[in-house]
Write an enzyme that holds these catalytic residues in place. Structure first.
Site, PDB file in Angstrom:
ATOM      1  N   CYS A  45       0.807  -1.213   0.000  1.00 12.53           N
ATOM      2  CA  CYS A  45       0.000   0.000   0.000  1.00 12.53           C
ATOM      3  C   CYS A  45       0.842   1.265   0.000  1.00 12.53           C
ATOM      4  O   CYS A  45       0.315   2.353  -0.226  1.00 12.53           O
ATOM      5  CB  CYS A  45      -0.940   0.008   1.199  1.00 12.53           C
ATOM      6  N   ARG A  47       4.312   1.179  -1.418  1.00 15.28           N
ATOM      7  CA  ARG A  47       5.499   1.053  -2.254  1.00 15.28           C
ATOM      8  C   ARG A  47       5.250   0.104  -3.429  1.00 15.28           C
ATOM      9  O   ARG A  47       4.418  -0.820  -3.337  1.00 15.28           O
ATOM     10  CB  ARG A  47       6.696   0.538  -1.447  1.00 15.28           C
ATOM     11  N   SER A 103       8.783   1.366   6.330  1.00 10.58           N
ATOM     12  CA  SER A 103       7.323   1.485   6.307  1.00 10.58           C
ATOM     13  C   SER A 103       6.856   2.805   6.893  1.00 10.58           C
ATOM     14  O   SER A 103       7.599   3.491   7.595  1.00 10.58           O
ATOM     15  CB  SER A 103       6.698   0.326   7.099  1.00 10.58           C
ATOM     16  N   GLN A 114       4.305  -9.807   3.046  1.00  9.88           N
ATOM     17  CA  GLN A 114       4.193  -9.288   1.684  1.00  9.88           C
ATOM     18  C   GLN A 114       5.458  -9.563   0.884  1.00  9.88           C
ATOM     19  O   GLN A 114       5.400  -9.866  -0.313  1.00  9.88           O
ATOM     20  CB  GLN A 114       3.895  -7.787   1.737  1.00  9.88           C
ATOM     21  N   GLY A 183     -13.460  -6.684   2.324  1.00  7.11           N
ATOM     22  CA  GLY A 183     -12.257  -7.338   1.827  1.00  7.11           C
ATOM     23  C   GLY A 183     -11.843  -8.508   2.686  1.00  7.11           C
ATOM     24  O   GLY A 183     -12.115  -8.554   3.894  1.00  7.11           O
ATOM     25  N   THR A 184     -11.178  -9.453   2.048  1.00  6.82           N
ATOM     26  CA  THR A 184     -10.664 -10.636   2.751  1.00  6.82           C
ATOM     27  C   THR A 184      -9.183 -10.822   2.447  1.00  6.82           C
ATOM     28  O   THR A 184      -8.667 -11.932   2.501  1.00  6.82           O
ATOM     29  CB  THR A 184     -11.446 -11.899   2.317  1.00  6.82           C
TER      30      THR A 184
END
EC number: 1.2.1.70
Length: 429
Positions: A45, A47, A103, A114, A183-184
């Site tokens: 979200c 980068r 971050s 991620q 969202g999941t």
């Protein structure tokens, strides 16, 4: 050469990051092949980064242009929005990213997963190389070591928790809040855990992709269909979106008829919420751009210790990688010597034990010296020495072809440094 082309919250405005967030390795690779051997794309979200294994000095700008083209940005919009890091610096950057040091919320927990998923995705598309595999695996190991050895990340830091903290001053009692989770994906489970830590029990999930029922059953929460979305959203106190949908899921129409205050937290990239929703009566919108502005200062002591561990891990990765650059020469030397050994043993089988011992002793010092030279960046001298002393040319194919006229050069042959006449083994053999 390993390189990283990175655009993040530190280099690019939010709207540029939003456009960049869609491309993956399968999108980028066709635009840059055959100039690179492999690519891993890390998209979060805050980068978008392409890690590339290449022999071409022109690959950095080629990859940057591919990222831009895949996102639809113009050259003017993308100019100055990214940076380029190579070899050891690329590894150090990835290790720092995996540890959460780059971050918005220093030490966030989600980024490690991620990074692992980015490698898995690249494997799925067949775009990894051995060097990229090792670099991403070392990144995960470094992230785990930092988590275990420092205070960084022990407080369960995350964008989700920071977003909820920013709403604390507006809420009297979390236990009475009705929450709609849209969202999941990667943040959904973390969102549920953070909400439950605050005493929230009334959580309902909506999945644009239709996975709501399965996700709801797994986490013991209710789910709604698209037909029930408006009714559920307007009855909620908080709507949190964290889906990877390409278009906004929550729009002014989604909360049509809203009659009470509503907090909307958008954790999606691209945006899950239409910005126009902020103009609707009663709505307070908290998106990633707002969260970034309120991110807490990093804890200096823990962060300094973590960065020292990152630098050390990156230096060790670079040393190992350099030492491997002379591996073909070492393998060729051993193959040549053992072929001679087997021929001699065939002539004098009674001397086999003594001959094998002697060859092992003779090979030890040259092997160690070759690794030492490679770690110093002098692998070319190792190849030259093997050729001079034993007549064995173990240099990679591309370097050999560069010295000999040829009609074509292999597209993916690795390039090594120039040939040197000095001999690192002159005192050893």
């Amino acid at each position: 050469m390993l390189l990283c082309v990175t655009a993040s919250h530190k280099t690019a405005p939010f709207d540029v990051l939003e456009q960049l967030s869609a491309p993956g390795a399968d999108t980028i690779t066709p635009l840059i092949a055959p100039s690179v051997d492999g690519v891993v794309v890390l998209s979060t979200c805050n980068r978008v980064e392409a890690y590339v294994d290449t022999d071409s000095d022109d690959s950095a700008e080629l990859v940057a242009d591919a990222l831009r083209a895949a996102s639809g940005l113009t050259a003017e919009e993308f100019a100055g929005a990214y940076s380029i890091k190579t070899d050891a610096k690329a590894a150090e950057h990835l290790f720092a990213v995996a540890a959460g040091l780059e971050s918005v919320v220093i030490g966030e927990g989600e980024i490690g997963g991620q990074v692992r998923r980015a490698l898995t995705e690249a494997r799925h598309h067949g775009t990894t190389t051995s060097d990229l595999e090792r670099m991403f695996q070392r990144a995960t190991e470094t992230q785990k070591a930092i988590k275990n050895a420092t205070a960084l990340g022990r407080a369960g830091r995350s964008l989700v928790r920071l977003a909820l903290e920013l709403t604390d001053s507006r809420l009297a009692d979390w236990t009475t809040q009705r929450v709609l989770l849209v969202g999941t994906g990667m943040y959904a489970a973390a969102t549920i855990a953070a909400l439950r830590d605050r005493g929230v029990t009334d959580i309902t999930v909506f999945s644009p992709s239709g996975r709501g029922a399965k996700f709801g059953a797994k986490y013991g929460i209710a789910h709604v269909t698209r037909a029930e979305l408006v009714e559920t959203a307007t009855a909620s106190d908080i709507v949190i979106t964290c889906t990877n949908a390409d278009e906004p899921v929550v729009t002014p129409e989604t909360i049509e008829g809203l009659a009470k205050p509503l907090f909307v937290v958008d954790l999606g990239m691209p945006r899950n919420v239409d910005p126009a929703i902020a103009d609707v009566w009663g709505v307070t919108l908290l998106d990633l751009e707002t969260i970034r502005l309120h991110a807490p200062l990093e804890e200096l002591q823990a962060t300094d210790a973590a960065r020292a561990m990152v630098k050390d891990a990156a230096a060790r990765f670079a040393d190992v990688r350099r030492s491997r650059s002379a591996q073909p020469a070492i393998v060729a030397l051993r193959r040549h010597v053992f072929e001679l050994l087997e021929a001699e043993i065939a002539r004098r089988p009674e001397s086999e034990a003594a001959l094998r011992h002697m060859v092992g002793a003779l090979l030890h010092t040259p092997t160690v010296r070759a690794s030492d030279y490679a770690m110093q960046g002098r692998a070319d001298e190792v190849f030259a020495a093997i050729e001079t002393l034993f007549g064995v040319d173990a240099r990679p194919a591309a370097e050999q072809e560069a010295e000999e006229p040829a009609e074509e050069v292999l597209a993916y042959a690795p390039v090594t440094a120039g040939h040197s006449a000095s001999c690192p083994f002159d005192a050893a053999v």
